[in-house]
Each structure stands twice: as C-alpha cells, then as structure tokens.
Design an enzyme around this catalytic site. Structure first.
Site, PDB file in Angstrom:
ATOM      1  CG  ASN A 122      -4.431   5.261   7.104  1.00 28.54           C
ATOM      2  OD1 ASN A 122      -5.135   5.636   8.028  1.00 28.54           O
ATOM      3  ND2 ASN A 122      -3.608   4.235   7.199  1.00 28.54           N
ATOM      4  CD  GLU A 123      -0.565   4.789  10.424  1.00 26.34           C
ATOM      5  OE1 GLU A 123       0.103   3.996   9.739  1.00 26.34           O
ATOM      6  OE2 GLU A 123      -0.798   4.604  11.632  1.00 26.34           O
TER       7      GLU A 123
ATOM      8  CD1 TRP B 143       1.990  -3.670  12.507  1.00 25.19           C
ATOM      9  CD2 TRP B 143       3.850  -3.005  13.555  1.00 25.19           C
ATOM     10  NE1 TRP B 143       1.624  -2.718  13.445  1.00 25.19           N
ATOM     11  CE2 TRP B 143       2.743  -2.291  14.096  1.00 25.19           C
ATOM     12  CE3 TRP B 143       5.133  -2.753  14.073  1.00 25.19           C
ATOM     13  CZ2 TRP B 143       2.881  -1.344  15.115  1.00 25.19           C
ATOM     14  CZ3 TRP B 143       5.258  -1.806  15.095  1.00 25.19           C
ATOM     15  CH2 TRP B 143       4.136  -1.117  15.589  1.00 25.19           C
TER      16      TRP B 143
ATOM     17  CD  GLU C  27      -4.677   3.222  12.421  1.00 17.07           C
ATOM     18  OE1 GLU C  27      -3.705   2.480  12.663  1.00 17.07           O
ATOM     19  OE2 GLU C  27      -4.926   3.664  11.297  1.00 17.07           O
TER      20      GLU C  27
ATOM     21  CD  GLU D 124      -2.776  -4.146   8.460  1.00 19.59           C
ATOM     22  OE1 GLU D 124      -3.924  -3.805   8.131  1.00 19.59           O
ATOM     23  OE2 GLU D 124      -1.911  -3.355   8.844  1.00 19.59           O
ATOM     24  CE  LYS D 125      -3.345 -15.074   6.863  1.00 24.67           C
ATOM     25  NZ  LYS D 125      -2.442 -14.264   5.995  1.00 24.67           N
TER      26      LYS D 125
ATOM     27  CG  HIS E 230      -3.107  -5.643  13.723  1.00 26.01           C
ATOM     28  ND1 HIS E 230      -3.984  -5.085  14.627  1.00 26.01           N
ATOM     29  CD2 HIS E 230      -2.084  -4.762  13.596  1.00 26.01           C
ATOM     30  CE1 HIS E 230      -3.502  -3.915  15.029  1.00 26.01           C
ATOM     31  NE2 HIS E 230      -2.351  -3.692  14.421  1.00 26.01           N
TER      32      HIS E 230
ATOM     33  NE  ARG F 283      -0.273   0.056   4.951  1.00 29.77           N
ATOM     34  CZ  ARG F 283      -0.790  -0.009   6.168  1.00 29.77           C
ATOM     35  NH1 ARG F 283      -2.102   0.008   6.332  1.00 29.77           N
ATOM     36  NH2 ARG F 283      -0.017  -0.089   7.217  1.00 29.77           N
TER      37      ARG F 283
END
Ligand code: GLA
Ligand code: GLA
Length: 701
Positions: free
Chosen positions: A161-162, A327, A319, A367-368, A370, A123
């Site tokens: 985002n970020e 990560w 967040e 991210e599964k 997370h 991303r």
C-alpha cells in the site's frame, strides 16, 4: 512509450456485460464484528459499489504468529462480497508488519539519516532492502495468491500500500549494501562513480566500494550527486520490491492484473512514478485535496499528471476522501457539491474508477476522524446520500469507460530528477519550489481556458504539441537538450524558466554561462543568478510585442541576461532591482521554425495569466471557453472513436453560464437554452465527433 501492461483495467460489468466505471473503497472488515459485514454489503449495493480493496492492513490477522495462518474470516468476506456482485482488488497484505515479526526481527526496521530506529506502533515500518522482511512478506504474498487464485471475486492484486509513504528513505546497513549494488550497476567502475560524484571536492575520493554510504547525517552539505543518486536509488529500491511481489503474483495468477497505489499529490516526491508505470498492469493513484485557494488546481494538475504517467490510458483512482481527512493541520470537511465534483474531475482526467479511503469510518485507531463512505452517523446521513447519488452519476457515465483524454495542444513537462535536484541544499536559494512553479503555469492555463497535458519529461513525444512548457527543467541530459532543440527546429514553441538547463544528469554544471544546455537554443547567456530575498519583488516592463496589459511582478529569482543569439526579442525587461533595464523575458523566434522563450523570474499564476496569451499566440493557441466562464471553469475532453465527452467543471462558488456549449447532457444541470453550472457543479456533455477530428494530436503548423 508506456508498456502495453497499463491497459489491463479491471472493469466491472453491468448485467448486459457492458463496462461500468469502478466505484468503491478500501474495505477493512477486520475492524468490525461479523454482523456488520452483511450490512456493509447491503449498503454497498445500495450505493452502486462494484469494487473494494481488501486486506490492506490484515497481516496480523492473517498470520497471527510466524507459523500459524487464519484465512477463515477473509474467505467469508470474499464470499459475501462475491455474492453481492462486488469485485475485490485484493491486497497482498504486506503493508504493515505484525508485532511478532518486528519483535523476532528488529533488523527489518528502517533507520533515519540521524541513526534513529523507526519503531513499530504505526505502519509501514520496514526496510525496502531488508532480505529478512522480503522473505517474510513474499511468503505471505505466496499464501494469498495460492489461496485466492481462483476465487471468483478476485479482479486485481493490490501490492502492499502506498509504497514509500512512510519508508522511502532508509539509511540502514541493508540500505547501504543495496545502495552500493545499485551504484555498481549504474557506474560499473569506481572511476566513473568518482567522476560523477565529483569526489575531488572535499577529499571524497573513494578507493573501495565498501567506503560508500548513504548520505547519513554529516557535518555540512553532503555530496549533492550522492544525495541525488540516493533519491534515485530509494525510488528504485521500492520499485524493486514491487517487482518482487509481482513476480510471485504473475507466477501463480498470470491472468489477474497487478497494481499498487501511487501517490501523485503535493507533498509526496520520493517516488519517480513515471519510471514505475511499466511495473503495473494499470496505474492507480491516491489523491487527497490540499486546502487553500488553489486546492482544486492542484487536484486537476495531479489527475492530469497521473494520466500522463499512465500513457493516457484509463487509470484507477484508488483513494480520495468523501470529506475531511485526519492528517492535515486543520481538517476541513468538503462543502456541498465537492464530493462529486472532486471525483468527477479525476474521471475527466481519465480515471475509470472512483474509490475512497475508506468504506466505513473507523470507531477506533488513528484514522477515526477521517471521513468515509459510511460515516459514524450511519446510513441516515447527508454524506451517505451523497455517496449513493455519486454511484448513480457514475452509472450514467458508464458509456465513457475506456475512452481516453483528447490530447491537448499544450504540454507541461514534469521531471522527478529536476524536482529532486533543483530543491537540494547549498543552492542559490532554498525557497525554490519545483511543484509550485509547475502548478503556477497550470493554474494560469486553467484560468485562460486553455487545455494542457501534464506529462513526464522523458517519456513523452513532444512533436505533436504546439507549445511545450518546461518549468525549472533543471537537470538536462544532452539527449533531452537535443530533443528540445529538434522540437523547436521542427516548428514547436518551447517555454522554459529560471534554473532550467543548468546541470547534466550527474548534477555537474553545463559550463560557459547559464543555462548551458539551452544557451544556443534560447540565444541568451546568464553570467550570474540573482535570487531575491524572501518577500522581495522586482517590477517588469513588458514590451508591447508581448501583448501584456500592465506591469508584471517577479519574485524568488532573477537572472543577469545578455542576448547572444539572432532573432531574440525581449518581451519584458526588469524595471527595478539589480538588473534593471536588462532582459527578463526573452523569445527567440527562428524564422520559419518555432520559438524558444525564457522567463527568468517567478511571475506566479497571476503574472503568467497575463503573459501566456502572448506566448501562446504564435502557436495559434487560445482559450476555448466563452468569456462568461471567467476563469472558474475547467474543460477536459475524453473521447472514443465517435464520441466526445466534454467535462465542464466549475471550480468556483458562483453560478457560471456557458453559452454556446452544446451536447447531450449525461450529467449536469437540466437542459436549457444556455448551460448554467451551479457552484462546484460538473456537467458532462456527449458530442458526436467527426471521424477526422478523432485522429491523434493535431498541430496547426
Ligand atoms: C493513505 C493510506 C490510507 C489512509 C489514507 C488517509 O492514502 O493509503 O490507508 O491512511 O491515506 O488519508
Ligand atoms: C569556509 C571554508 C571554505 C568554503 C567557504 C564557503 O570558509 O573554509 O572551504 O567552504 O567556507 O563559504
């Protein structure tokens, strides 16, 4: 000095119209079939969720090809959320460009310093300076803003985002063009740039702007001022992109506040958020706890700094995680109590909304593993029960919405220029860690029970503080040097450290002996730096006047100090090492004024805990917690006119009694004669403030 913009906070309202603290998450419904959406809204209501961030990574679903749009599914989700009474912090959806765009326009992809392309597949693979990316992204922003301008669920805009999480440094030709434009604006003439960059060194003199490049892979150390300016430029380029999106949002929905999620957390250093704060209507932050013994000190430090960046107005925790992330090297789940404790520590430091990444844990994708508010196990899980309980706790804390942190008497200055410049290459040591040094001081203050504000160096009025600590304030422009001098002459107590005041804003040495910009104020002169080899330490002998019990140990750095000014006390001398018997910690006390202290070595949190009481004493500052707190409890106070909200946060794993602390318990252990915090527990006490005490910062002089 923060813009009035940062007060447009999107509070949720209770049934009686009163403010509620925000509670929610990033919501990614496109990862789930339609039937899950209704269950999501049901569970959100059960948990007390009142706001979600939506469509952050939805570009490919919203614009499946360059000339087709599909908003139907998002309309439906917006409608379901609104029907459930949940507000939407709607993303502009530009964070991750879809494959059709990068295939048609590979020239939007970032390029590394070594000339490699950053390919799609993850991303944020876009250049902040790409005109092609900008035209496509801004077209999407316009579509989103137009379509949802009047939607009743819309409460705020979430730009991208970020920004800069993965794309802060881009060395492409677009970046080179934009860097040159930025330099023209900063320096106007090539002569000024040649002077600032010191280009007489190594035959780097420029005779045409077009010769200038980003600091791409070079054979040896690239020009340090070029590197520093590239860091400044890269932060500005992303801020410029943020402003380009917000210009469209302001045009179409002037009444809707705009934010973007900052990343004030360790490991992220590319964006000068103090400089970004005026570009948003309310500051939002993302924070993920580090691992290790000082992880919660770091959390508190970052939340505290976020409040400083926000000008101590309420800010939005956009967040954090309910439990493990995916990560880190090893991703530890949170222990019992930590989910609530971490959230409430942010609230203590001024967050009026508590949100997580993400609502429902993904079944697929990177991210599964997370954590989320609804875990893979589903609603029948301890984690979801903790989430529901936190929702109740935040409801109980609704009265403190809009209150602000009570100013502390001690400030720690934080400065991105100094962070960037002090850690550059070809320096006396490559082991210097700016963030760690600042955190060392903060940890020591926490252990002593002394409240402190962590504030941006260039945007804070120092006058109201009794003590100002400036760790490694390496880049010292004349204006700030003068301000520090005025502060001390006005009665303030300044404490600074090794490698401070060494260079000006162009990264040129202040000549005549270090620390050039502070030499007169400190009354000392350093002829040579004495960095220490990795693992080496030096012993220090404190003077009885320092009030230190026992010896101190320094690491990382030493200085060859001569005392040159009047009124300088030597608080500690080196006992060992090259500079044995020479001063290691000095303090100049100007009669009837303040003082200026210099600490020439890294003492670490332990050493500073021993040294600090003596440094704080002349200002009349001391710990505020009972001895029983044992260094494990953090106290933060928020207040509005008539009320003080005292947060007592147990950072430790043992029970802590806190005799003498009283007030109406809004959150925490059941009332008892003595307040006892369980491991990792937070109590919030409401006290009535006297009207006098409600005035702005107090100082004892
Ligand atoms: C960042 C991003 C989120 C998610 C989390 C995971 O904060 O904004 O999309 O990737 O990290 O910790
Ligand atoms: C080499 C170079 C010099 C200088 C020194 C620094 O010897 O020839 O120009 O860079 O290294 O150690």
């Amino acid at each position: 000095m923060t813009s009035p913009r940062t007060s447009r906070f999107p509070y949720a309202k209770g049934p009686d119209g009163s403010r509620r603290l925000g509670y929610g998450a990033d919501y990614n419904p496109e990862q789930w079939p339609r039937e899950v959406w209704e269950e999501d809204v049901r569970l959100m209501r059960e948990a007390g969720v009142n706001i979600v961030s939506l469509a952050i990574f939805s570009w490919a679903r919203l614009q499946p090809t360059s000339d087709s749009w599909d908003f139907g599914w998002l309309d439906e989700v917006m409608g379901l959320l609104h029907a459930g009474g949940i507000g939407v912090d709607l993303a502009t959806a530009t964070a991750s460009p879809p494959p059709w765009l990068t295939t048609e326009h590979p020239e939007i992809l970032p390029v590394t310093a070594t000339g490699e392309t950053v390919w799609p597949g993850a991303r944020q693979h876009w250049r902040p300076t790409s005109p092609v990316f900008r035209s496509h992204a801004l077209r999407l922003v316009r579509e989103m803003a137009t379509r949802y301008a009047d939607h009743p669920a819309l409460v705020a805009w979430h730009v991208s985002n970020e920004l800069g999480c993965h794309n802060v440094y881009d060395y492409s030709d677009d970046a080179a063009d934009a860097f040159r434009d930025w330099l023209r604006r900063r320096y106007t003439t090539l002569d000024a740039l040649n002077h600032a960059w010191g280009t007489n060194f190594w035959s780097q003199h420029y005779s045409d702007w077009e010769q200038i490049l980003p600091p791409r892979l070079a054979g040896s150390h690239p020009n340090p001022t070029q590197q520093l300016d590239f860091k400044r430029f890269s932060s500005d380029a992303l801020k410029g992109y943020l402003l380009a999106e917000r210009e469209i949002l302001d045009e179409i929905t002037p009444g809707t506040p705009v934010t973007t999620n900052f990343m004030v957390m360790s490991g992220i250093k590319g964006m000068d958020y103090a400089d970004w704060a005026d570009s948003v209507d309310f500051v939002s932050n993302d924070h993920y706890a580090t691992t290790g013994p000082r992880s919660r000190d770091e959390l508190s430090f970052c939340a505290n700094l976020t409040s400083g960046i926000a000008g101590h107005r309420p800010w939005f925790l956009m967040e954090h995680s309910t439990s493990a992330v995916n990560w880190q090297h090893i991703n530890l789940p949170k222990r019992p109590g930590e989910l609530a404790r971490d959230s409430l520590l942010h609230v203590a430091h001024g967050a009026d909304a508590v949100c997580f990444f993400q609502w429902r844990q993904s079944a697929a994708g990177a991210e599964k593993y997370h954590s989320a508010m609804v875990p893979h196990a589903g609603e029948d899980s301890q984690l979801f029960r903790d989430v529901v309980e936190l929702g109740r706790t935040l409801e109980a804390l609704a009265p403190l919405g809009g209150s602000v942190r009570e100013p502390a008497r001690v400030a720690i200055l934080f400065d991105w220029d100094s962070w960037w410049a002090s850690e550059q290459d070809s320096h006396p040591t490559s082991l210097l860690d700016y963030h760690r040094e600042a955190l060392d001081w903060y940890s020591a203050l926490l252990r002593l029970g002394v409240r402190a504000d962590v504030v941006p160096a260039h945007r804070t009025e120092l006058g109201p503080y009794d003590v100002v600590i400036a760790p490694v304030l390496h880049v010292l422009p004349q204006t700030l040097a003068k301000e520090l001098t005025r502060y001390v002459e006005g009665g303030g107590h300044l404490v600074t450290t090794y490698f401070s005041g060494v260079v000006d804003e162009n990264d040129h040495i202040w000549l005549g002996g270090y620390p050039g910009a502070l030499r007169a104020l400190l009354g000392i002169r350093v002829e040579e730096f004495g960095p220490l080899a990795d693992g080496d330490t030096v012993g220090l002998d404190p003077d009885p006047a320092a009030g230190v019990d026992g010896a101190l140990t320094g690491s990382l750095w030493t200085d060859r100090i001569d005392v040159t000014g009047p009124d300088v006390e030597i608080l500690a001398r080196y006992r060992t090492g090259t500079y044995a018997a020479r001063p290691a910690v000095t303090r100049r006390r100007i009669p009837d004024r303040g003082s200026a202290t210099y600490v020439s070595t890294r003492l670490g949190a332990d050493g500073l805990t021993a040294l600090l009481p003596g440094l704080l004493a002349p200002a009349g500052v001391a710990g505020e917690l009972p001895e029983e707190a044992g260094g494990a409890v953090e106290q933060v106070v928020r207040r509005d006119g008539g009320n003080r909200y005292v947060f007592l946060v147990n950072h430790g794993d043992a029970e802590v009694p806190l005799p003498g602390l009283t007030g109406e318990v809004l959150v925490g252990p059941p009332a008892a004669e003595t307040l006892v915090l369980r491991p990792r527990e937070v109590a919030v006490l409401r006290q009535t403030a006297s009207p006098d005490a409600a005035t702005q910062p107090h100082r004892t002089r």
